[in-house]
Write a protein that holds these residues in place. Structure first.
Motif, short mmCIF file in Angstrom:
data_model
loop_
_atom_site.label_atom_id
_atom_site.label_comp_id
_atom_site.label_asym_id
_atom_site.label_seq_id
_atom_site.Cartn_x
_atom_site.Cartn_y
_atom_site.Cartn_z
N ALA A 143 0.86 -1.19 0.00
CA ALA A 143 0.00 0.00 0.00
C ALA A 143 0.89 1.24 0.00
O ALA A 143 2.11 1.12 0.12
CB ALA A 143 -0.89 0.02 1.23
N GLY A 144 0.25 2.40 -0.11
CA GLY A 144 1.02 3.64 -0.08
C GLY A 144 1.75 3.83 1.24
O GLY A 144 2.95 4.11 1.27
N ALA A 145 1.02 3.67 2.33
CA ALA A 145 1.63 3.85 3.65
C ALA A 145 2.76 2.84 3.86
O ALA A 145 3.79 3.15 4.46
CB ALA A 145 0.57 3.73 4.74
N GLY A 177 -1.84 12.23 6.58
CA GLY A 177 -1.58 11.76 7.94
C GLY A 177 -0.64 10.58 8.03
O GLY A 177 0.04 10.38 9.05
N THR A 178 -0.56 9.79 6.94
CA THR A 178 0.34 8.63 6.98
C THR A 178 1.81 9.05 7.05
O THR A 178 2.64 8.29 7.54
CB THR A 178 0.14 7.72 5.75
OG1 THR A 178 0.18 8.54 4.58
CG2 THR A 178 -1.18 6.98 5.81
N ASN A 179 2.14 10.27 6.57
CA ASN A 179 3.55 10.68 6.55
C ASN A 179 4.14 10.80 7.95
O ASN A 179 5.12 10.13 8.26
CB ASN A 179 3.74 11.99 5.76
CG ASN A 179 3.52 11.85 4.26
OD1 ASN A 179 3.74 12.77 3.49
ND2 ASN A 179 3.04 10.69 3.80
N PRO A 180 3.55 11.64 8.83
CA PRO A 180 4.10 11.69 10.20
C PRO A 180 3.99 10.34 10.92
O PRO A 180 4.87 10.00 11.73
CB PRO A 180 3.27 12.77 10.90
CG PRO A 180 2.12 13.06 10.02
CD PRO A 180 2.50 12.67 8.64
N ILE A 272 4.85 4.77 -5.08
CA ILE A 272 3.80 4.97 -6.09
C ILE A 272 2.59 4.15 -5.67
O ILE A 272 2.72 2.96 -5.38
CB ILE A 272 4.30 4.50 -7.48
CG1 ILE A 272 5.57 5.27 -7.86
CG2 ILE A 272 3.21 4.67 -8.52
CD1 ILE A 272 6.25 4.72 -9.12
N ASN A 273 1.42 4.78 -5.61
CA ASN A 273 0.20 4.04 -5.27
C ASN A 273 -0.39 3.43 -6.54
O ASN A 273 -1.12 4.11 -7.26
CB ASN A 273 -0.82 4.97 -4.62
CG ASN A 273 -0.46 5.31 -3.19
OD1 ASN A 273 0.69 5.62 -2.90
ND2 ASN A 273 -1.42 5.24 -2.31
N LEU A 274 -0.04 2.18 -6.82
CA LEU A 274 -0.53 1.56 -8.06
C LEU A 274 -2.05 1.55 -8.10
O LEU A 274 -2.66 1.74 -9.14
CB LEU A 274 -0.02 0.13 -8.19
CG LEU A 274 1.49 -0.08 -8.37
CD1 LEU A 274 1.77 -1.53 -8.71
CD2 LEU A 274 2.06 0.85 -9.43
N HIS A 275 -2.67 1.34 -6.92
CA HIS A 275 -4.13 1.23 -6.89
C HIS A 275 -4.81 2.56 -7.18
O HIS A 275 -5.93 2.59 -7.63
CB HIS A 275 -4.60 0.67 -5.53
CG HIS A 275 -3.89 1.25 -4.36
ND1 HIS A 275 -2.54 1.08 -4.16
CD2 HIS A 275 -4.32 2.01 -3.33
CE1 HIS A 275 -2.19 1.72 -3.05
NE2 HIS A 275 -3.25 2.29 -2.53
N LYS A 276 -4.14 3.67 -6.94
CA LYS A 276 -4.72 4.96 -7.28
C LYS A 276 -4.39 5.34 -8.73
O LYS A 276 -5.27 5.50 -9.55
CB LYS A 276 -4.19 6.06 -6.34
CG LYS A 276 -4.64 5.90 -4.90
CD LYS A 276 -4.08 7.02 -4.03
CE LYS A 276 -4.49 6.79 -2.57
NZ LYS A 276 -3.86 7.75 -1.66
N THR A 277 -3.10 5.46 -9.01
CA THR A 277 -2.68 5.99 -10.30
C THR A 277 -2.87 5.00 -11.44
O THR A 277 -3.21 5.38 -12.55
CB THR A 277 -1.19 6.39 -10.22
OG1 THR A 277 -1.01 7.20 -9.07
CG2 THR A 277 -0.77 7.14 -11.45
C1 LIG Z 1 -3.61 7.60 -0.24
C2 LIG Z 1 -2.45 8.38 0.20
C3 LIG Z 1 -1.46 7.79 1.01
C4 LIG Z 1 -1.57 6.40 1.60
O1 LIG Z 1 -1.79 5.40 0.66
P1 LIG Z 1 -2.51 4.03 1.09
O2 LIG Z 1 -2.39 3.14 -0.09
O3 LIG Z 1 -3.92 4.39 1.42
O4 LIG Z 1 -1.78 3.49 2.28
C5 LIG Z 1 -0.36 8.56 1.33
N1 LIG Z 1 -0.24 9.83 0.91
C6 LIG Z 1 -1.18 10.43 0.14
C7 LIG Z 1 -0.98 11.84 -0.32
C8 LIG Z 1 -2.33 9.73 -0.24
O5 LIG Z 1 -3.26 10.31 -0.98
#
Ligand SMILES: *Cc1c(COP(=O)(O)O)cnc(C)c1O
Length: 498
Positions: A143-145, A177-180, A272-277
Motif C-alpha cells: 500500500a502507499g503507507a 496523515g500517513t507521513n508523520p 507509487i500508489n498503483l491502486h490509485k494511479t
Molecule cells: C492515499 C495516500 C497515502 C496512503 O496510501 P494508502 O495506499 O492508502 O496506504 C499517502 N499519501 C497520500 C498523499 C495519499 O493520498
C-alpha cells in the motif's frame, strides 16, 4: 417469511434467509475411508450444528447483489474523493489479472515455471523506474503507507551504513496523515514545516529546520492542496546540502504522469500508489500496492526479492546486497501488479501523459465553476485536485462542509474528501480524475451550486441530509470505534441438535 418480506430485504441478514432444507453445496461422494472427527479430536467436536445459513445459490447471489447495490463505488457514479484518486478501472486490467497463467500460479512454484509472471514484474519495475526517473524499484510494499515505511527504512539503512545517526524527519503541515505516522514508525521524530501563502513549502522555515540531525524530508508534489511546488529544485538542493535525503510521497502521481519525474526534481526515493494511479479497484482497505523507486545510492538497501534479468533472458528473484529484508510475503500483491502493467501498456507512451493532462484540465475546469460559491484559499492553477473552504457558508448560513457532503449523497454523488488538508478551514477537496466526461463534471458543478443555494435558503435540508440513502447520518465516531459486526443466534434458534 412472506413474499413481500422477501422482496424488501435491504436489512435482511444472510442468516435470516433460506431454510434448513435449502443448500447450494453438494459435496461429491466420499472416496476415502470415513474417520470420526470427534474421536480424532478427543470428543471436542461441537454437539450442536453450527448456526450457518442455508440458502440456495440464487438466493445467495441476490443477497450479495442487494448488499453491493446499497454501496457506492466508481461504477455507481461520480466519486471525486480528493487525494484518493477514485477513477474508473478499465475492464481490460481485470481481464489480464484473471488470466489463468497469472491467477492460477502458486508462490512456491519453481522460477522456471513462472517466467511469464516474472517477466511481467521485471517489465513493471522498468516502466515504473522510467516514470519515476529513479533507477531501482521494489514491488514488495502492499500500500502507499507501506511504501512510505519501506522508503524511510531504506533511507535509515543508508544513513546507518554511513555511520550517520540522524534523528528527525521534516514533514509539511499539508501532508497526508500517513507521513508523520510513518516517521514515528521508523523511530524518527516528525518535525512540521509550515506552508507559505502560495500553498508550497515555506523555504525559509525549511532551511532553518535543516541540520545534521535531519535524516530526510518527506514531501508530496503536487501536494495535497493540488499545488505543484515551484521551489522544488531549491528544496531538494537544500535538503542534500544538509546531508539529508528527499522522500516523495507519490500518491499524487496521477497529476504529473509522463510530464515530469520525481527523480528529475531531485528526490531520492518515491512510493507509487498503483491502486490509485494505475487503476486497481480500491477503498475499504485494499488490495493495493505501493512500489518504491530509489536512486542508485539507495538501491542496495531495498527490500527484496527484486526481479532481475540475466544475459540469457532468464528472469529470477534476487535480494539486494544490503537489503533491509522482506516487507511482505512472497512477490507482493501480484494481481495489482498485473493490473498496473496492463494499464500502462494499454495506454502506451503517448497515452500515459494524457492521463495527467486530462486530470489537470478537469480539476481546473471544476475549480473555475465552483470558486465563487465557496472560498478558493490558494488562487493558482491547480494540478489534479483543488481545495475549497466552506468557511463563509458556515459563518453565513450555519451549514458545514459535512452537511454539503451528506447532501451530495441525495444527488447520487460520492462526496469529495472533507476536513483535509487540515490547514484549510472547512476544507472540501475535489479530485475529478481524467476518466470523467465534461457532462459529468457539468452536472457535478450544477449540483454543488444548487446545494450552495439550498444552504442559503433552507439550511435544515442540509443539516438533516442525506434523505435518500439506506442509512441516514451515522454516529461516525462510534461506527469507527465500536463497530458491532457480529451476528449472534437467538438462544435456541438456528443451532440445531445434531
Ligand atoms: C492515499 C495516500 C497515502 C496512503 O496510501 P494508502 O495506499 O492508502 O496506504 C499517502 N499519501 C497520500 C498523499 C495519499 O493520498
Amino acid at each position: 417469511m412472506s413474499v413481500s418480506e422477501r422482496e424488501s430485504l435491504t436489512g435482511t441478514l444472510i442468516f435470516e434467509l433460506g431454510s434448513d432444507e435449502s443448500s447450494c453445496v453438494e459435496p461429491p461422494a466420499s472416496d476415502v475411508p470415513e474417520v470420526s472427527l470427534d474421536a480424532a479430536l478427543g470428543g471436542r467436536v461441537r454437539k450442536k450444528r453450527a448456526a450457518l445459513p442455508h440458502v440456495t445459490e440464487v438466493d445467495l447471489a441476490r443477497h450479495y447483489e442487494r448488499l453491493a447495490s446499497a454501496n457506492f463505488g466508481v461504477d455507481s457514479g461520480f466519486y471525486p474523493l480528493g487525494s484518493c484518486t477514485m477513477k474508473y478501472n478499465p475492464r481490460v486490467d481485470e481481464w489480464a489479472c484473471h488470466l489463468p497463467g497469472f491467477s492460477g500460479t502458486h508462490p512456491y512454484q519453481p522460477e522456471a515455471t513462472v517466467q511469464g509472471a516474472l517477466e511481467l514484474m521485471w517489465g513493471l519495475q522498468e516502466l515504473l523506474a522510467e516514470i519515476a526517473g529513479l533507477p531501482a524499484v521494489t514491488l514488495q510494499p502492499a500500500a502507499g503507507a507501506h511504501g512510505e515505511l519501506t522508503g524511510l527504512l531504506t533511507i535509515r539503512a543508508y544513513h546507518t551504513a554511513n555511520g550517520d545517526a540522524r534523528k528527525r524527519v521534516l514533514v509539511p503541515d499539508s501532508a497526508h496523515g500517513t507521513n508523520p505516522a510513518t516517521v514515528a514508525m521508523c523511530g524518527y521524530e516528525a518535525v512540521q514545516v509550515p506552508s507559505d501563502e502560495r500553498g508550497g513549502v515555506d523555504l525559509g522555515a525549511l532551511r532553518s529546520l535543516l541540520g545534521s540531525d535531519v535524516a530526510a524530508v518527506m514531501l508530496t508534489n503536487p501536494n495535497t492542496l493540488g499545488l505543484f511546488d515551484e521551489n522544488i529544485l531549491e528544496i531538494t538542493a537544500a535538503v542534500h546540502e544538509a546531508g539529508a535525503l528527499a522522500y516523495c510521497d507519490g500518491a499524487n502521481l496521477n497529476a504529473i504522469l509522463g510530464k515530469t519525474r520525481p527523480g528529475d526534481m531531485g528526490f531520492d526515493a518515491l512510493h507509487i500508489n498503483l491502486h490509485k494511479t494505475f487503476a486497481t479497484p480500491h477503498g475499504g482497505g485494499g488490495p493495493g500496492a505501493g512500489p518504491v523507486a530509489v536512486t542508485d545510492a539507495l538501491a542496495p538497501f531495498l527490500p527484496g526479492p527484486i526481479v532481475g534479468c540475466s544475459a540469457d533472458g532468464a528472469f529470477t528473484f534476487k535480494m539486494p546486497e544490503h537489503s533491509i529484508g522482506r516487507v511482505r510475503s512472497f512477490a507482493g500483491n501480484f494481481g495489482v501488479l498485473v493490473r498496473a502493467y496492463t494499464y500502462i501498456r494499454a495506454l502506451g507512451a503517448s497515452g500515459v501523459p494524457e492521463v495527467a493532462e486530462q486530470a489537470v484540465l478537469s480539476a481546473n475546469y471544476l475549480k473555475e465553476l465552483l470558486r465563487d460559491a465557496w472560498i478558493l484559499p490558494y488562487d493558482r492553477i491547480c494540478k489534479h485536485e483543488f481545495v475549497l473552504s466552506g468557511g463563509r457558508m458556515r459563518k453565513e448560513h450555519g451549514v458545514r462542509t459535512l452537511d454539503v457532503a451528506k447532501r451530495l449523497l441525495d444527488y447520487g454523488i460520492h462526496p469529495p474528501t472533507i476536513y483535509f488538508p487540515m490547514i484549510v478551514d472547512e476544507a472540501i477537496m475535489i479530485e475529478p480524475t481524467e476518466t470523467e466526461s465534461k457532462a459529468t463534471l457539468d452536472r457535478f458543478a450544477e449540483v454543488m451550486l444548487r446545494i450552495a443555494q439550498e444552504a442559503a435558503e433552507q439550511p435544515d435540508l442540509l443539516h438533516e441530509a442525506p434523505h435518500s440513502t439506506p442509512v441516514r447520518r451515522l454516529d461516525e465516531a462510534a461506527a469507527v470505534k465500536s463497530p458491532d459486526l457480529a451476528w449472534r443466534p437467538q438462544e435456541g434458534a438456528g443451532a440445531l441438535e445434531r
